[in-house]
Design a protein around this motif. Structure first.
Motif, PDB file in Angstrom:
ATOM      1  N   MET A   1       0.884  -1.099  -0.057  1.00  0.00           N
ATOM      2  CA  MET A   1      -0.055  -0.093   0.164  1.00  0.00           C
ATOM      3  C   MET A   1       0.824   1.240  -0.012  1.00  0.00           C
ATOM      4  O   MET A   1       2.034   1.170   0.651  1.00  0.00           O
ATOM      5  N   ILE A   2       0.405   2.192  -0.959  1.00  0.00           N
ATOM      6  CA  ILE A   2       1.165   3.537  -0.949  1.00  0.00           C
ATOM      7  C   ILE A   2       0.273   4.598  -0.357  1.00  0.00           C
ATOM      8  O   ILE A   2      -0.735   4.782  -0.523  1.00  0.00           O
ATOM      9  N   TYR A   3       0.683   5.108   0.727  1.00  0.00           N
ATOM     10  CA  TYR A   3      -0.132   6.297   1.155  1.00  0.00           C
ATOM     11  C   TYR A   3       0.148   7.588   0.731  1.00  0.00           C
ATOM     12  O   TYR A   3       1.411   7.974   0.704  1.00  0.00           O
ATOM     13  N   ILE A   4      -0.696   8.110   0.104  1.00  0.00           N
ATOM     14  CA  ILE A   4      -0.480   9.533  -0.685  1.00  0.00           C
ATOM     15  C   ILE A   4      -0.779  10.524   0.302  1.00  0.00           C
ATOM     16  O   ILE A   4      -2.101  10.849   0.627  1.00  0.00           O
ATOM     17  N   MET A   5       0.145  11.580   0.646  1.00  0.00           N
ATOM     18  CA  MET A   5      -0.207  12.560   1.604  1.00  0.00           C
ATOM     19  C   MET A   5      -0.664  13.700   1.058  1.00  0.00           C
ATOM     20  O   MET A   5       0.098  14.270  -0.062  1.00  0.00           O
ATOM     21  N   ASP A   6      -1.629  14.462   1.541  1.00  0.00           N
ATOM     22  CA  ASP A   6      -2.044  15.867   1.325  1.00  0.00           C
ATOM     23  C   ASP A   6      -1.322  16.643   2.212  1.00  0.00           C
ATOM     24  O   ASP A   6      -1.067  16.310   3.442  1.00  0.00           O
ATOM     25  N   SER A   7      -1.127  18.012   2.097  1.00  0.00           N
ATOM     26  CA  SER A   7      -0.397  18.752   3.044  1.00  0.00           C
ATOM     27  C   SER A   7      -1.030  18.948   4.360  1.00  0.00           C
ATOM     28  O   SER A   7      -0.445  19.038   5.517  1.00  0.00           O
ATOM     29  N   PRO A   8      -2.379  18.996   4.475  1.00  0.00           N
ATOM     30  CA  PRO A   8      -3.010  19.144   5.802  1.00  0.00           C
ATOM     31  C   PRO A   8      -2.519  18.163   6.773  1.00  0.00           C
ATOM     32  O   PRO A   8      -2.764  18.389   7.905  1.00  0.00           O
ATOM     33  N   VAL A   9      -2.193  16.899   6.360  1.00  0.00           N
ATOM     34  CA  VAL A   9      -2.024  15.803   7.223  1.00  0.00           C
ATOM     35  C   VAL A   9      -0.602  16.244   8.055  1.00  0.00           C
ATOM     36  O   VAL A   9      -0.606  16.266   9.224  1.00  0.00           O
ATOM     37  N   ILE A  10       0.262  16.837   7.172  1.00  0.00           N
ATOM     38  CA  ILE A  10       1.589  17.134   7.891  1.00  0.00           C
ATOM     39  C   ILE A  10       1.387  18.596   8.690  1.00  0.00           C
ATOM     40  O   ILE A  10       1.978  18.587   9.775  1.00  0.00           O
ATOM     41  N   LEU A  11       0.699  19.168   8.012  1.00  0.00           N
ATOM     42  CA  LEU A  11       0.519  20.816   8.828  1.00  0.00           C
ATOM     43  C   LEU A  11       0.003  20.691  10.025  1.00  0.00           C
ATOM     44  O   LEU A  11      -0.047  21.321  10.871  1.00  0.00           O
TER      45      LEU A  11
ATOM     46  N   ARG B   1       3.964  19.912  -5.709  1.00  0.00           N
ATOM     47  CA  ARG B   1       3.139  20.861  -5.344  1.00  0.00           C
ATOM     48  C   ARG B   1       2.692  20.907  -3.941  1.00  0.00           C
ATOM     49  O   ARG B   1       2.613  21.974  -3.224  1.00  0.00           O
ATOM     50  N   VAL B   2       2.364  19.546  -3.409  1.00  0.00           N
ATOM     51  CA  VAL B   2       1.991  19.511  -2.097  1.00  0.00           C
ATOM     52  C   VAL B   2       3.219  19.984  -1.239  1.00  0.00           C
ATOM     53  O   VAL B   2       3.057  20.643  -0.085  1.00  0.00           O
ATOM     54  N   TYR B   3       4.236  19.458  -1.454  1.00  0.00           N
ATOM     55  CA  TYR B   3       5.458  19.752  -0.696  1.00  0.00           C
ATOM     56  C   TYR B   3       5.877  21.124  -0.578  1.00  0.00           C
ATOM     57  O   TYR B   3       6.081  21.400   0.412  1.00  0.00           O
ATOM     58  N   LEU B   4       5.629  21.984  -1.667  1.00  0.00           N
ATOM     59  CA  LEU B   4       5.680  23.455  -1.578  1.00  0.00           C
ATOM     60  C   LEU B   4       4.828  24.104  -0.580  1.00  0.00           C
ATOM     61  O   LEU B   4       5.129  25.147  -0.064  1.00  0.00           O
ATOM     62  N   GLU B   5       3.634  23.592  -0.196  1.00  0.00           N
ATOM     63  CA  GLU B   5       2.770  23.989   0.757  1.00  0.00           C
ATOM     64  C   GLU B   5       3.159  23.951   2.255  1.00  0.00           C
ATOM     65  O   GLU B   5       2.668  24.647   3.110  1.00  0.00           O
ATOM     66  N   LEU B   6       4.256  23.061   2.312  1.00  0.00           N
ATOM     67  CA  LEU B   6       4.811  22.755   3.758  1.00  0.00           C
ATOM     68  C   LEU B   6       6.104  24.086   4.082  1.00  0.00           C
ATOM     69  O   LEU B   6       6.983  24.078   3.479  1.00  0.00           O
ATOM     70  N   LYS B   7       5.402  24.935   4.853  1.00  0.00           N
ATOM     71  CA  LYS B   7       6.110  26.266   5.079  1.00  0.00           C
ATOM     72  C   LYS B   7       6.576  26.514   6.476  1.00  0.00           C
ATOM     73  O   LYS B   7       7.626  26.743   6.738  1.00  0.00           O
TER      74      LYS B   7
ATOM     75  N   PHE C   1       8.411  25.536   9.976  1.00  0.00           N
ATOM     76  CA  PHE C   1       9.543  24.693  10.249  1.00  0.00           C
ATOM     77  C   PHE C   1       9.228  23.333  10.706  1.00  0.00           C
ATOM     78  O   PHE C   1      10.106  22.258  10.054  1.00  0.00           O
ATOM     79  N   ARG C   2       8.227  23.008  11.591  1.00  0.00           N
ATOM     80  CA  ARG C   2       8.005  21.690  12.105  1.00  0.00           C
ATOM     81  C   ARG C   2       7.643  20.837  10.857  1.00  0.00           C
ATOM     82  O   ARG C   2       8.264  19.591  10.441  1.00  0.00           O
ATOM     83  N   SER C   3       6.888  21.162  10.020  1.00  0.00           N
ATOM     84  CA  SER C   3       6.228  20.258   9.028  1.00  0.00           C
ATOM     85  C   SER C   3       7.141  20.077   7.678  1.00  0.00           C
ATOM     86  O   SER C   3       7.339  19.197   7.197  1.00  0.00           O
ATOM     87  N   LYS C   4       7.905  21.267   7.517  1.00  0.00           N
ATOM     88  CA  LYS C   4       9.106  21.015   6.431  1.00  0.00           C
ATOM     89  C   LYS C   4      10.072  20.301   6.959  1.00  0.00           C
ATOM     90  O   LYS C   4      10.554  19.381   6.194  1.00  0.00           O
ATOM     91  N   SER C   5      10.568  20.435   8.280  1.00  0.00           N
ATOM     92  CA  SER C   5      11.690  19.597   8.705  1.00  0.00           C
ATOM     93  C   SER C   5      11.115  18.188   8.824  1.00  0.00           C
ATOM     94  O   SER C   5      11.835  17.045   8.373  1.00  0.00           O
ATOM     95  N   LEU C   6       9.843  17.742   9.098  1.00  0.00           N
ATOM     96  CA  LEU C   6       9.365  16.247   9.094  1.00  0.00           C
ATOM     97  C   LEU C   6       9.425  15.861   7.826  1.00  0.00           C
ATOM     98  O   LEU C   6       9.976  14.535   7.504  1.00  0.00           O
ATOM     99  N   ALA C   7       8.922  16.610   6.612  1.00  0.00           N
ATOM    100  CA  ALA C   7       8.931  16.038   5.274  1.00  0.00           C
ATOM    101  C   ALA C   7      10.446  16.000   4.965  1.00  0.00           C
ATOM    102  O   ALA C   7      10.751  14.905   4.002  1.00  0.00           O
ATOM    103  N   ASP C   8      11.169  16.986   5.162  1.00  0.00           N
ATOM    104  CA  ASP C   8      12.587  16.774   4.634  1.00  0.00           C
ATOM    105  C   ASP C   8      13.378  15.560   5.085  1.00  0.00           C
ATOM    106  O   ASP C   8      14.126  14.865   4.333  1.00  0.00           O
ATOM    107  N   ASN C   9      13.280  15.224   6.475  1.00  0.00           N
ATOM    108  CA  ASN C   9      13.741  14.137   6.869  1.00  0.00           C
ATOM    109  C   ASN C   9      13.347  12.855   6.642  1.00  0.00           C
ATOM    110  O   ASN C   9      13.880  11.786   6.140  1.00  0.00           O
TER     111      ASN C   9
END
Length: 133
Positions: free
Chosen positions: A1-11, A29-35, A37-45
């Motif tokens: 299974m692949i979980y496709i993430m929308d930005s509100p989940v991480i934000l 495009r979704v990645y760019l919505e993560l602005k 520090f917490r959500s951007k760091s989580l996604a980058d890691n």
């Protein structure tokens, strides 16, 4: 299974974390919505350790998502369309997908595209809902 993430989940879900034994994907495009520090760091890691893969949908799947949305009067952002289109691409490749989104308009489109989805905070719609301005 692949979980496709929308930005509100991480934000919006402060308890969310990427589980090592699961596959996650999103679009640029979704990645760019993560602005923040917490959500951007989580996604980058997650990207760094290959938990989260940033993928782009095909033009044909994007066109299909837009066409279905127009047919049913669903208004979405480019990022939202990209999530639905990515799910269509992966489903076409016989991958099992689950879109994680709290956005009711995205859920509406996914219902019409017959793509399964799950919410983390707001809940899921059970049937198509018409929203007005």
């Amino acid at each position: 299974m692949i979980y496709i993430m929308d930005s509100p989940v991480i934000l919006n879900d402060e308890l969310f974390f990427f589980e090592e034994d699961k596959k996650y994907a999103t679009t640029y495009r979704v990645y760019l919505e993560l602005k923040d520090f917490r959500s951007k760091s989580l996604a980058d890691n997650a990207i760094k350790y290959s938990f989260l893969h940033v993928m782009e949908p095909s033009e044909s799947s994007l066109a299909k998502a837009v066409l279905v949305a127009k047919k049913f009067g669903i208004r979405l952002s480019d990022a939202d369309f990209s999530i639905a289109a990515l799910a269509l691409d992966l489903k076409e490749k016989k991958e099992e997908v689950l879109v994680i989104t709290d956005d009711f308009s995205v859920q509406n489109l996914l219902l019409k595209l017959q793509i399964p989805f799950k919410s983390v905070i707001r809940g899921e719609i059970k049937r198509f809902r018409k929203f007005s301005k």
